[in-house]
Design a protein around this motif. Sequence first.
Motif: not given
Length: 57
Positions: A24, A28, A33, A36
């Motif tokens: 993840q 990100a 991001n 995140r």
Amino acid sequence: MISVHSFAYDARSCQIKKEKLIEQLYYAKKYNNTHRIEGLNRAFARLNQQCAQYVKK
């Protein structure tokens, strides 16, 4: 009713959770991001703390 086992950590489950967080985090970062990334870094630190007793140093 919540089982105590649902919150249990062992070496294998810690490794799986870390792998998922790393994946993840990769996405990100790929999409820049920042919110995140910050959240995942906090989750990763918390997981490391919870799983510390299972990791061989």
